[in-house]
Design a protein around this motif. Structure first.
Motif, PDB file in Angstrom:
ATOM      1  N   LEU A 248      95.491  42.412  59.346  1.00  0.00           N
ATOM      2  CA  LEU A 248      96.341  42.509  60.513  1.00  0.00           C
ATOM      3  C   LEU A 248      96.739  43.403  61.368  1.00  0.00           C
ATOM      4  N   GLY A 249      96.651  44.613  60.670  1.00  0.00           N
ATOM      5  CA  GLY A 249      96.495  45.606  61.623  1.00  0.00           C
ATOM      6  C   GLY A 249      95.824  46.343  62.139  1.00  0.00           C
ATOM      7  N   THR A 250      94.214  46.104  61.742  1.00  0.00           N
ATOM      8  CA  THR A 250      92.992  46.133  62.778  1.00  0.00           C
ATOM      9  C   THR A 250      92.930  45.431  63.431  1.00  0.00           C
ATOM     10  N   LYS A 251      93.114  44.238  63.116  1.00  0.00           N
ATOM     11  CA  LYS A 251      92.942  43.212  64.401  1.00  0.00           C
ATOM     12  C   LYS A 251      94.156  43.727  65.796  1.00  0.00           C
ATOM     13  N   ALA A 252      95.112  44.434  65.215  1.00  0.00           N
ATOM     14  CA  ALA A 252      95.413  44.700  66.628  1.00  0.00           C
ATOM     15  C   ALA A 252      95.142  45.819  67.541  1.00  0.00           C
TER      16      ALA A 252
ATOM     17  N   ARG B 202      95.387  44.357  70.083  1.00  0.00           N
ATOM     18  CA  ARG B 202      96.918  44.446  71.566  1.00  0.00           C
ATOM     19  C   ARG B 202      97.170  45.076  72.351  1.00  0.00           C
ATOM     20  N   GLN B 203      95.795  46.982  71.347  1.00  0.00           N
ATOM     21  CA  GLN B 203      96.192  47.546  72.556  1.00  0.00           C
ATOM     22  C   GLN B 203      94.345  47.022  73.913  1.00  0.00           C
TER      23      GLN B 203
ATOM     24  N   GLU C 249      92.304  47.702  47.337  1.00  0.00           N
ATOM     25  CA  GLU C 249      93.511  46.387  47.846  1.00  0.00           C
ATOM     26  C   GLU C 249      92.921  45.886  46.968  1.00  0.00           C
TER      27      GLU C 249
ATOM     28  N   LYS D 147      94.749  44.023  44.500  1.00  0.00           N
ATOM     29  CA  LYS D 147      97.269  43.458  44.655  1.00  0.00           C
ATOM     30  C   LYS D 147      96.168  41.820  44.304  1.00  0.00           C
TER      31      LYS D 147
ATOM     32  N   ASN E 247      96.155  53.695  69.317  1.00  0.00           N
ATOM     33  CA  ASN E 247      97.249  53.319  68.837  1.00  0.00           C
ATOM     34  C   ASN E 247      98.753  54.074  69.366  1.00  0.00           C
TER      35      ASN E 247
ATOM     36  N   ASP F 209     100.393  50.417  58.175  1.00  0.00           N
ATOM     37  CA  ASP F 209      99.138  49.726  57.706  1.00  0.00           C
ATOM     38  C   ASP F 209     100.248  48.989  55.728  1.00  0.00           C
ATOM     39  N   SER F 210     101.398  48.026  56.001  1.00  0.00           N
ATOM     40  CA  SER F 210     101.646  47.926  54.602  1.00  0.00           C
ATOM     41  C   SER F 210     100.708  47.412  53.420  1.00  0.00           C
ATOM     42  N   SER F 211      99.528  46.404  54.384  1.00  0.00           N
ATOM     43  CA  SER F 211      98.407  46.292  53.397  1.00  0.00           C
ATOM     44  C   SER F 211      98.306  47.169  52.368  1.00  0.00           C
TER      45      SER F 211
ATOM     46  N   ALA G 115     102.004  47.994  60.860  1.00  0.00           N
ATOM     47  CA  ALA G 115     101.184  47.063  61.597  1.00  0.00           C
ATOM     48  C   ALA G 115     100.445  45.943  61.005  1.00  0.00           C
ATOM     49  N   ALA G 116     101.199  45.537  59.731  1.00  0.00           N
ATOM     50  CA  ALA G 116     100.107  44.680  58.523  1.00  0.00           C
ATOM     51  C   ALA G 116     100.485  43.450  59.177  1.00  0.00           C
ATOM     52  N   ASP G 117     101.500  42.515  60.041  1.00  0.00           N
ATOM     53  CA  ASP G 117     101.754  41.662  61.123  1.00  0.00           C
ATOM     54  C   ASP G 117     100.745  41.481  61.942  1.00  0.00           C
ATOM     55  N   GLY G 118     100.201  42.166  62.052  1.00  0.00           N
ATOM     56  CA  GLY G 118      99.761  42.439  63.612  1.00  0.00           C
ATOM     57  C   GLY G 118     100.279  42.979  64.966  1.00  0.00           C
ATOM     58  N   SER G 119     101.036  43.426  64.654  1.00  0.00           N
ATOM     59  CA  SER G 119     102.227  43.860  66.071  1.00  0.00           C
ATOM     60  C   SER G 119     101.479  44.762  66.298  1.00  0.00           C
ATOM     61  N   LEU G 120     101.917  45.657  67.642  1.00  0.00           N
ATOM     62  CA  LEU G 120     101.991  46.388  68.029  1.00  0.00           C
ATOM     63  C   LEU G 120     103.095  47.721  67.775  1.00  0.00           C
TER      64      LEU G 120
END
Lengths: 398, 147
Positions: free
Chosen positions: A61-65, A68-69, A216, A219, B14, B93-95, B126-131
């Motif tokens: 999700l961090g990469t997909k974020a 939002r940019q 990763e 985990k 970002n 990103d805490s992933s 950013a792990a939840d996809g938020s900016l």
């Protein structure tokens, strides 16, 4: 502040073909230079963001974020998105070039490179791109009888292979929670995979995966990692040593017995896939010793050895190259540029393609600022006037 | 003349957007300058100014590309940064195990050279996809800008 040169040149009209990361980054850079220019991004799909939406794994999700940019382009920056409009199909590239001062091809590369060995079209052999698009709900992909099985081989050891290992060992509940469609989750049978063999041509220290992607994997619960052929010799660089050591560490730190296992094999080239009407096994030959072979009995083979241009793609870069083209800055011919994977080949992460887009944007800006390219084409209204059926388009901003 | 300098170190863009949003938020106060860390000369670091550093994390806990020249120049030149004040906001990103580590490299070198961190260490996951933008703007409102 980022200094904006206030030059007298008129703003050009700009069409970008493809709304993936390269196209969107390019729009960002061009918008910084020309606050008022008409910038339109076309995509063959109804929704924007290409690889960010359909290639990046749903749990990243961090990469997909980064999407939002890009949302800001359409929400605040006055960039227009026109979906369901494949250039070279619904609208010809010539029509687009007649209407816009600048056309940039950023349609990417999404064909899965085939193994090119006997048996590579047997049922049970699937391209990683196809699987990733299915998982991400790409409208052009169907399940079509797909079944992954309990024992699979993944050919390739880059980040896409790491994505597949992780996703196939993720619980169905988690995938559903991430928004993966139910029928896709059923077809992939995640959680029922017992053994994955990841086989790559390169040695561990030369493998293409990023360390963070490999780490990763640790985990994942109840997985035993096994690594073979971890060469000690001929590793010159620190990155290579770190990679080799990380593989050894993961294998050493995982339980010896677990419900699932992942076996890394380094230094093997696929030779043939064996089976009557579906995959039964896959044979490899050692890159170090031509008498040494590896035979794996598997129910499925996933290929993750890179991407290439589809021969059926309506836009092929080679058709627009000439002696005057300067590919190293994305210049094809006057007013026509290319960026991202279509320019540089299927290499590099999203941030690396941001750098690429900056470079192409700079080349475009220079051409206009030095009057090699003089703006004057009317842009979208001219395109719509040429071809009224194009007015039936969708616009979307998220 | 004293000013607020917002320096960003970015890989995917970002952190740059965060810098721009904070710049907008602070506009109207003291004069604000926004710069990519790779375009900033470390010799200009001065006790006269206040620095806000926005830095992401790349790869296996490394610095993002645009922050590397800044870090390298500081490490090589080892200037005395006594009296220099800065606030820092890390993206990550805490992933990944190396969550938010990128900014910590910058924080460490600045502290070692005598600069003083003020305010809360800001972070966004950013792990939840938020900016990170909203969290960063809220964080910037809490900064003691005129220390």
């Amino acid at each position: 502040m980022n200094a904006i040169k206030d030059l007298p040149s008129q703003s050009p009209t700009i069409a970008i073909v493809g709304s993936g990361p390269s196209g969107c980054y390019l729009a960002q850079y061009l918008r910084k230079r020309w606050k008022e220019a008409e910038i339109v991004i076309f995509d063959r799909l109804p929704v924007p963001y290409g690889l960010v939406r359909f290639g990046v794994a749903p749990d990243h999700l961090g990469t997909k974020a980064v999407a939002r940019q890009f949302d800001r382009l359409f929400e605040r920056e006055g960039v227009r998105f026109i979906g369901e409009t494949e250039i070279g199909n619904r609208v010809t590239l010539q029509e687009l070039r007649d209407a816009f001062d600048i056309v940039v091809l950023a349609s990417g590369l999404h064909g899965d490179r085939a193994l090119g060995v006997p048996g590579d079209t047997l049922p049970g052999v699937h391209g990683a791109g196809r699987i990733t698009r299915l998982i991400n709900g790409h409208p052009g992909e169907q399940i079509d009888g797909l079944r992954i099985g309990e024992r699979i081989a993944i050919v390739g050891n880059g980040n896409v292979a790491m994505d597949l290992v992780r996703l196939l060992l993720t619980s169905p509940e988690r995938l559903l929670e991430l928004g993966v469609a139910e029928d896709v989750v059923r077809a992939l049978e995640p959680g029922s995979v017992k053994r994955i063999d990841v086989v790559g041509r390169s040695a561990a220290h030369d493998a293409k995966f990023d360390l963070a992607m490999l780490r990763e994997l640790t985990k994942l619960p109840d997985v035993s990692f096994v690594a073979q052929n971890l060469a000690d010799e001929g590793i010159a660089d620190a990155d290579g040593i770190a990679k080799r050591d990380a593989v050894a560490e993961i294998a050493g730190g995982s339980p010896a017995r677990a419900a699932r296992s992942v076996h890394f094999h380094f230094g093997w080239t696929p030779e043939r896939i064996i089976g009557q009407d579906k995959v039964q096994s896959i044979a490899f030959r050692s890159t170090a010793d031509e008498n040494s072979t590896l035979l794996l009995d598997v129910e499925g083979v996933l290929t993750a050895i890179g991407f290439e241009e589809l021969t059926t793609s309506p836009i092929r870069r080679s058709h627009h190259e000439s002696a005057e083209s300067e590919l190293d800055k994305g210049y094809l011919s006057p007013g026509l540029y290319c960026a991202g994977w279509l320019r540089r080949g299927p290499r590099g992460t999203i941030p690396q393609n941001r750098v690429d887009s900056k470079m192409v944007a700079d080349a475009i800006i220079e051409a206009v600022d030095t009057a090699q390219l003089v703006p004057g084409k009317p842009g979208l209204p001219a395109l719509l006037a040429q071809n009224p059926s194009n007015s039936r388009h969708t616009e979307e901003s998220a | 003349m004293s000013k607020t300098v917002i320096l960003y170190g970015t890989e995917s863009g970002n952190a740059e957007l965060v810098a721009e949003d904070i710049g907008e938020e602070l506009n109207g106060g003291s004069s604000v300058v926004i710069s990519d860390m790779s375009d900033f000369d470390v010799a200009e670091l001065s006790p006269e100014d206040f620095y806000i550093i926005i830095c992401s994390t790349h790869g296996d806990g490394e610095l993002p590309t645009s922050a590397r020249p800044f870090h390298e120049s500081l490490s090589a030149a080892s200037p005395d940064l006594s009296g220099v004040k800065y606030a820092i906001f890390g993206l990550g990103d805490s992933s990944y195990e190396t969550y938010s580590k990128g900014s910590e490299h910058i924080d460490r070198v600045l502290t070692e050279l005598g600069a003083e961190r003020v305010g809360e260490y800001g972070r966004h996951d950013a792990a939840d996809g938020s900016l990170p933008n909203d969290a960063a703007v809220t964080w910037s409102q809490s900064l003691p800008l005129f220390v």
